[in-house]
Design a protein around this motif. Structure first.
Motif, PDB file in Angstrom:
ATOM      1  N   GLU A   9      51.665  41.497  53.698  1.00  0.00           N
ATOM      2  CA  GLU A   9      52.225  40.725  54.805  1.00  0.00           C
ATOM      3  C   GLU A   9      53.430  41.460  55.370  1.00  0.00           C
ATOM      4  OE1 GLU A   9      52.571  36.367  54.249  1.00  0.00           O
ATOM      5  OE2 GLU A   9      51.916  36.766  52.194  1.00  0.00           O
ATOM      6  N   THR A  10      53.844  41.066  56.570  1.00  0.00           N
ATOM      7  CA  THR A  10      55.033  41.620  57.195  1.00  0.00           C
ATOM      8  C   THR A  10      55.992  40.483  57.535  1.00  0.00           C
ATOM      9  OG1 THR A  10      53.755  43.426  58.165  1.00  0.00           O
ATOM     10  CG2 THR A  10      55.922  43.000  59.104  1.00  0.00           C
ATOM     11  N   ILE A  11      57.269  40.647  57.164  1.00  0.00           N
ATOM     12  CA  ILE A  11      58.273  39.653  57.533  1.00  0.00           C
ATOM     13  C   ILE A  11      59.478  40.366  58.140  1.00  0.00           C
ATOM     14  CG2 ILE A  11      57.547  38.031  55.734  1.00  0.00           C
ATOM     15  CD1 ILE A  11      60.014  38.836  54.120  1.00  0.00           C
ATOM     16  N   GLU A  12      60.231  39.681  58.979  1.00  0.00           N
ATOM     17  CA  GLU A  12      61.439  40.226  59.588  1.00  0.00           C
ATOM     18  C   GLU A  12      62.584  39.247  59.411  1.00  0.00           C
ATOM     19  OE1 GLU A  12      61.224  42.294  63.397  1.00  0.00           O
ATOM     20  OE2 GLU A  12      59.073  41.856  63.433  1.00  0.00           O
ATOM     21  N   GLY A  13      63.805  39.770  59.248  1.00  0.00           N
ATOM     22  CA  GLY A  13      64.963  38.899  59.125  1.00  0.00           C
ATOM     23  C   GLY A  13      66.242  39.688  59.024  1.00  0.00           C
ATOM     24  N   GLN A  53      69.287  44.145  60.304  1.00  0.00           N
ATOM     25  CA  GLN A  53      67.992  43.587  60.679  1.00  0.00           C
ATOM     26  C   GLN A  53      66.911  44.429  59.993  1.00  0.00           C
ATOM     27  OE1 GLN A  53      67.635  40.907  62.956  1.00  0.00           O
ATOM     28  NE2 GLN A  53      69.846  40.773  62.704  1.00  0.00           N
ATOM     29  N   VAL A  54      65.990  43.782  59.289  1.00  0.00           N
ATOM     30  CA  VAL A  54      64.969  44.529  58.549  1.00  0.00           C
ATOM     31  C   VAL A  54      63.576  43.982  58.836  1.00  0.00           C
ATOM     32  CG1 VAL A  54      66.470  45.265  56.651  1.00  0.00           C
ATOM     33  CG2 VAL A  54      65.338  43.051  56.521  1.00  0.00           C
ATOM     34  N   LYS A  55      62.627  44.896  58.834  1.00  0.00           N
ATOM     35  CA  LYS A  55      61.213  44.541  58.923  1.00  0.00           C
ATOM     36  C   LYS A  55      60.578  45.033  57.627  1.00  0.00           C
ATOM     37  CE  LYS A  55      57.098  45.107  61.838  1.00  0.00           C
ATOM     38  NZ  LYS A  55      56.568  45.735  63.084  1.00  0.00           N
ATOM     39  N   LEU A  56      59.985  44.118  56.856  1.00  0.00           N
ATOM     40  CA  LEU A  56      59.515  44.424  55.513  1.00  0.00           C
ATOM     41  C   LEU A  56      58.005  44.270  55.410  1.00  0.00           C
ATOM     42  CD1 LEU A  56      62.251  42.291  53.755  1.00  0.00           C
ATOM     43  CD2 LEU A  56      62.247  44.784  53.884  1.00  0.00           C
ATOM     44  N   PHE A  57      57.390  45.185  54.664  1.00  0.00           N
ATOM     45  CA  PHE A  57      55.952  45.146  54.424  1.00  0.00           C
ATOM     46  C   PHE A  57      55.739  44.968  52.931  1.00  0.00           C
ATOM     47  CE2 PHE A  57      51.954  47.282  53.312  1.00  0.00           C
ATOM     48  CZ  PHE A  57      51.074  46.616  54.147  1.00  0.00           C
ATOM     49  N   GLY A  58      55.005  43.904  52.552  1.00  0.00           N
ATOM     50  CA  GLY A  58      54.783  43.653  51.130  1.00  0.00           C
ATOM     51  C   GLY A  58      53.972  42.402  50.898  1.00  0.00           C
ATOM     52  N   GLU A  59      54.332  41.640  49.840  1.00  0.00           N
ATOM     53  CA  GLU A  59      53.590  40.421  49.547  1.00  0.00           C
ATOM     54  C   GLU A  59      54.490  39.403  48.838  1.00  0.00           C
ATOM     55  OE1 GLU A  59      50.345  41.334  46.968  1.00  0.00           O
ATOM     56  OE2 GLU A  59      51.606  41.780  45.235  1.00  0.00           O
ATOM     57  N   PHE A  60      54.172  38.126  49.018  1.00  0.00           N
ATOM     58  CA  PHE A  60      54.881  37.048  48.338  1.00  0.00           C
ATOM     59  C   PHE A  60      54.326  36.883  46.928  1.00  0.00           C
ATOM     60  CE2 PHE A  60      55.812  35.770  52.726  1.00  0.00           C
ATOM     61  CZ  PHE A  60      57.163  35.461  52.628  1.00  0.00           C
ATOM     62  N   MET A  64      58.378  33.993  37.221  1.00  0.00           N
ATOM     63  CA  MET A  64      58.536  32.905  36.268  1.00  0.00           C
ATOM     64  C   MET A  64      60.001  32.479  36.133  1.00  0.00           C
ATOM     65  SD  MET A  64      57.074  32.763  32.368  1.00  0.00           S
ATOM     66  CE  MET A  64      58.091  34.126  31.808  1.00  0.00           C
ATOM     67  N   LYS A  65      60.916  33.438  36.199  1.00  0.00           N
ATOM     68  CA  LYS A  65      62.329  33.140  36.010  1.00  0.00           C
ATOM     69  C   LYS A  65      63.053  32.927  37.335  1.00  0.00           C
ATOM     70  CE  LYS A  65      66.447  34.948  33.646  1.00  0.00           C
ATOM     71  NZ  LYS A  65      66.982  36.049  32.817  1.00  0.00           N
ATOM     72  N   TYR A  66      62.701  33.755  38.372  1.00  0.00           N
ATOM     73  CA  TYR A  66      63.472  33.742  39.620  1.00  0.00           C
ATOM     74  C   TYR A  66      62.771  33.024  40.769  1.00  0.00           C
ATOM     75  CZ  TYR A  66      66.093  37.229  37.024  1.00  0.00           C
ATOM     76  OH  TYR A  66      66.813  37.871  36.060  1.00  0.00           O
ATOM     77  N   GLY A  67      61.555  32.565  40.527  1.00  0.00           N
ATOM     78  CA  GLY A  67      60.868  31.744  41.531  1.00  0.00           C
ATOM     79  C   GLY A  67      60.238  32.530  42.660  1.00  0.00           C
ATOM     80  N   HIS A  68      60.157  31.896  43.845  1.00  0.00           N
ATOM     81  CA  HIS A  68      59.473  32.443  45.016  1.00  0.00           C
ATOM     82  C   HIS A  68      60.242  33.661  45.548  1.00  0.00           C
ATOM     83  CE1 HIS A  68      56.476  32.042  48.097  1.00  0.00           C
ATOM     84  NE2 HIS A  68      57.380  32.029  49.069  1.00  0.00           N
ATOM     85  N   GLN A  69      59.544  34.794  45.714  1.00  0.00           N
ATOM     86  CA  GLN A  69      60.199  35.983  46.250  1.00  0.00           C
ATOM     87  C   GLN A  69      59.186  36.873  46.954  1.00  0.00           C
ATOM     88  OE1 GLN A  69      60.365  38.945  42.398  1.00  0.00           O
ATOM     89  NE2 GLN A  69      62.020  37.464  42.579  1.00  0.00           N
ATOM     90  N   PHE A  70      59.716  37.897  47.639  1.00  0.00           N
ATOM     91  CA  PHE A  70      58.875  38.821  48.407  1.00  0.00           C
ATOM     92  C   PHE A  70      59.071  40.221  47.844  1.00  0.00           C
ATOM     93  CE2 PHE A  70      57.812  41.559  52.038  1.00  0.00           C
ATOM     94  CZ  PHE A  70      56.634  40.983  52.490  1.00  0.00           C
ATOM     95  N   TYR A  71      57.960  40.855  47.439  1.00  0.00           N
ATOM     96  CA  TYR A  71      58.010  42.235  46.952  1.00  0.00           C
ATOM     97  C   TYR A  71      57.696  43.159  48.120  1.00  0.00           C
ATOM     98  CZ  TYR A  71      56.837  46.582  44.621  1.00  0.00           C
ATOM     99  OH  TYR A  71      56.786  47.897  44.247  1.00  0.00           O
ATOM    100  N   ALA A  72      58.637  44.035  48.485  1.00  0.00           N
ATOM    101  CA  ALA A  72      58.477  44.923  49.647  1.00  0.00           C
ATOM    102  C   ALA A  72      58.224  46.353  49.193  1.00  0.00           C
ATOM    103  CB  ALA A  72      59.722  44.863  50.523  1.00  0.00           C
ATOM    104  N   VAL A  73      57.231  46.977  49.824  1.00  0.00           N
ATOM    105  CA  VAL A  73      56.950  48.379  49.511  1.00  0.00           C
ATOM    106  C   VAL A  73      57.553  49.311  50.545  1.00  0.00           C
ATOM    107  CG1 VAL A  73      54.847  47.888  48.229  1.00  0.00           C
ATOM    108  CG2 VAL A  73      54.710  48.308  50.678  1.00  0.00           C
ATOM    109  N   SER A  74      57.901  48.781  51.731  1.00  0.00           N
ATOM    110  CA  SER A  74      58.544  49.611  52.743  1.00  0.00           C
ATOM    111  C   SER A  74      59.434  48.744  53.610  1.00  0.00           C
ATOM    112  CB  SER A  74      57.514  50.346  53.603  1.00  0.00           C
ATOM    113  OG  SER A  74      56.742  49.425  54.351  1.00  0.00           O
ATOM    114  N   CYS A  75      60.358  49.402  54.292  1.00  0.00           N
ATOM    115  CA  CYS A  75      61.363  48.676  55.064  1.00  0.00           C
ATOM    116  C   CYS A  75      61.743  49.486  56.298  1.00  0.00           C
ATOM    117  CB  CYS A  75      62.588  48.441  54.186  1.00  0.00           C
ATOM    118  SG  CYS A  75      64.012  47.780  55.044  1.00  0.00           S
ATOM    119  N   GLU A  76      61.711  48.833  57.467  1.00  0.00           N
ATOM    120  CA  GLU A  76      62.240  49.423  58.690  1.00  0.00           C
ATOM    121  C   GLU A  76      63.575  48.756  58.974  1.00  0.00           C
ATOM    122  OE1 GLU A  76      59.529  49.166  61.937  1.00  0.00           O
ATOM    123  OE2 GLU A  76      57.875  50.086  60.830  1.00  0.00           O
TER     124      GLU A  76
END
Length: 727
Positions: A9-13, A53-60, A64-76
């Motif tokens: 997936e791709t997210i920006e923020g 400002q970042v544009k991230l490519f990865g997956e949600f 188990m310990k830190y909950g919901h997060q996004f693993y990014a393999v690349s970043c603009e």
């Protein structure tokens, strides 16, 4: 090795905060504002700063310990826009020397031109009340460094180079890095960076570099020599083979290669020795070995040792054979002795006497072996503590973060006598590092079996030392009475002398299976049912399947998957984690395939680092949430993250090469034939001598005979023997 994404997936923020940042490898944990929602992001993304400002490519995923997060393999990345975003970034501490107070001064004075001033006009910055000229220059330099790394990361990311490697590149060459790479992409192949030649060649091609570019040809030539060492064990190549390989890989004429070799020799990367070409590191290693051993052969202290041996015989209730006495005497009187011999010839008994007599004389004796298994085995056989060579030398890292040893030429081992077991497995570079750490008067006893396969690393050290004839070599050849009762021992000696083994001995069995599937099925039946039932053996702890090959029906890759399906199948109750061709589960038997000096392990209250090539363990836990496993290596518990799993493989079946230095209660050996250089006499001999109590060969009788007949030793091109024979 980046994680394979299941649902990319791709997210920006906007980066809201940085929780953790590792400048060495670029790993970061941060929180971004994702459409008003805070999202935790992890990944090797380099030096990202708050307010960016970042544009991230990865997956949600869900940790188990830190909950919901996004693993990014690349970043603009985009520079923060607007005064408030700029202030947030500058006040975050991202730039050394800029805190909230200085950040406010900069933004108040320069507004949205602040970043341009920071990068290009330190003189304007110095005009601000409260910012000295020196501080202005320091801030500008730090700003340029940070954005230089980012610019470099973006440039290298186009060629799939990780932020961690980009950070290493910047550390080496700083602001000049991009220009240097554009000029010569092959500088990335240096040992400090370690990019493969083929990947660097892709970059060069994309940058429009010509095939006959001298930098390319130099790097390609060195790559061929490196590959020859890694895959073939060669420390040098004959000129005709070298030039042929260069022409094949590089597609250029011999004259261009010759120019490149001269350039590489001037840079001390390669050495031309008569009709051979060597990497400088191998040349130096084998030259150092030869120099040390020549001095050691001159260290002779003659005395009548027979009385000592008689006392030892009386105390131990042993009568040593004549060759054993010669070996003991040689070890006591000469600077270096090589003790060889096949199974059952009394090497361990002889070695025990040598160690005992030296200790009685007050000498400090150390025992080392190339692998953990080999060290453990020699400890059990002799009753004297042994260490791996790496643990003896103590692994460390120098100021450039390169692997080194605590004990070296400037910090010698406190050792009077060093015994090295399984010497056939020791390669040139490791041996020269060990010799550098020895005092000049240290006695060496090298114990090994030159009929076994040579070392995995480059060199053929034991073979070359014996062949040179300059060192005292005692070869034990009498099989003692108790050992003669073992079909494994007697057949091993038959094989090494070119005789066909007796396939109906009490502990040495042969089962004819001429097609692949029936061969595999028989191996599985023996492992899972027949041997455990008949001999009370554990399929995991006692029995080891060995194979000459990795691929094919009886290769270890297929055998491991088939065995795992039966011993440890997938189930709804089992947690699995996949890496490469294997899926790993709790209770799987696994092997480390490369030396990793950084893995942390615990053994009770003891802590240490380093899990080495060939070590076998059992997976004790698997965490999908953490993408990690915990492995038990003979009591040492080590945690592996998902990227470390690439250096693991299932070990229900292992290659004969990987089994060196180990012994197993029972060995199953499938043999159906294949590549002649693998299916040879010394491989069969090595496989047979891995079995302590029971050996079963499954396959073709003709293949067994052909292997005995095929005494074509795997030829290794080295320089050591020549150096030893030089005046």
């Amino acid at each position: 090795m980046r994680r394979v994404l299941k649902n990319p997936e791709t997210i920006e923020g906007t980066v809201d905060s940085i929780t953790y940042q590792n400048e060495e490898n670029g790993f970061i944990v941060m929180v971004i504002d994702f459409g008003g929602d805070p999202i935790t992001v992890t990944g090797e993304l380099g030096n990202v700063g708050e307010g960016e400002q970042v544009k991230l490519f990865g997956e949600f995923s869900v940790h188990m310990k830190y909950g919901h997060q996004f693993y990014a393999v690349s970043c603009e990345r985009k520079l923060p826009v607007g005064e408030s975003a700029m202030f947030k970034y500058l006040s975050s501490g991202a730039i050394k020397g800029v805190g909230k107070k200085t950040a406010k001064l900069i933004v108040d004075n320069f507004g949205d031109k602040a970043f341009d001033i920071l990068e290009n006009h330190p003189e304007e910055l110095a005009k601000v009340n409260g910012i000295s000229k020196k501080k202005a220059n320091d801030i500008t330099e730090e700003f340029r460094r940070i954005y230089g790394i980012r610019e470099l990361s973006l440039f290298l990311a186009e060629y799939d180079i990780s932020p961690a490697m980009s950070a290493s590149v910047w550390k080496l060459w700083g602001h000049f890095a991009k220009d240097m790479i554009v000029d010569n992409p092959f500088i990335l192949c240096s040992g400090d960076i370690g990019l493969s030649f083929k990947n660097a060649d892709k970059i060069a091609s994309a940058l429009g570099k010509e095939q006959d570019n001298l930098n390319r040809v130099c790097a390609g030539a060195e790559y061929i020599l490196e590959t020859a060492g890694f895959s073939g064990g060669h420390t040098a190549l004959p000129s005709d083979i070298f030039y042929s390989e260069c022409r094949r890989l590089l597609g250029v004429e011999t004259e261009v290669i010759e120019k490149a070799v001269i350039k590489s020799e001037e840079s001390k990367n390669v050495v031309i020795i008569k009709d051979r070409i060597s990497l400088y590191k191998y040349y130096r290693a084998e030259m150092n070995i030869a120099s040390y051993l020549k001095k050691a052969t001159k260290s002779v202290k003659e005395f009548d040792f027979n009385a000592l041996i008689e006392v030892e015989e009386a105390g131990k209730g042993i009568k040593y054979a004549e060759l054993q006495k010669q070996a003991i005497g040689s070890a006591l009187t000469t600077g270096i002795t090589v003790l060889t011999g096949g199974p059952g010839t009394g090497k361990t008994t002889t070695l025990n006497a040598i160690i005992s007599l030296y200790k009685q004389r007050g000498s400090k004796v150390m025992i080392a072996a190339p692998t953990g298994k080999a060290a453990k085995r020699i400890s059990e056989l002799t009753g004297f503590a042994a260490k791996t060579i790496h643990r003896l030398l103590e692994v460390s890292y120098d100021v450039g973060n390169k692997l080194s040893f605590v004990h070296d030429e400037s910090n010698k081992l406190d050792c009077d006598v060093l015994v090295i077991d399984e010497m056939s497995m020791v390669d040139s570079e490791l041996f020269t590092a060990l010799l550098a750490a020895l005092k000049d008067d240290c006695r060496l006893v090298l114990v090994g079996d030159s009929d076994q396969l040579p070392s995995v690393g480059a060199g053929n050290v034991l073979h070359d030392i014996i062949s040179s004839g300059i060192v005292r070599v005692v070869t034990l050849n009498e099989i003692f009475r108790q050992a003669r009762e073992s079909g494994i021992v007697t057949n091993a000696h038959k094989i090494v002398h070119g005789e066909y083994p007796d396939l109906k001995a009490s502990d040495f069995f042969f089962m004819q299976r001429l097609d692949a599937e029936s061969c595999v099925e028989t191996v599985l039946e023996l492992l899972i049912t027949r041997l455990p039932t008949s001999y009370s053996l554990s399929p995991i702890a006692d029995i080891q399947v060995l194979s000459p090959v990795r691929k094919g029906p009886v290769g270890i890759e297929n055998m491991n998957k088939r065995i795992q399906e039966l011993i440890n199948p997938e189930s709804p109750m089992t947690t699995s984690i996949r890496s490469g061709i294997y899926t790993f589960r709790i209770n799987d038997k696994v092997m480390q395939t490369v030396n990793n000096y950084d893995i942390v392990w615990t053994l009770g209250t003891e802590n240490g680092t380093g899990i080495f090539n060939g070590e076998i363990g059992i997976i004790r836990s698997v965490s999908k949430e953490d993408d990690s496993v915990v492995i038990d290596f003979d009591g040492k518990l080590a945690e592996y993250t998902v990227d470390m799993l690439r250096d693991l493989e299932l070990a229900y079946a292992i290659t004969v090469h990987k089994s060196q230095g180990s012994e197993f209660n029972a060995v199953i050996l499938p043999l159906l034939g294949g590549y002649d250089r693998l299916y040879c006499r010394n491989l069969l001999y090595t496989a047979v001598t891995r079995a302590k109590k029971l050996l079963v060969i499954v396959g073709s009788r003709n293949v067994v005979c052909k292997m005995v007949d095929n005494n074509l030793q795997t030829e290794r091109f080295t320089l050591l023997e020549d150096f030893l024979l030089e005046n």
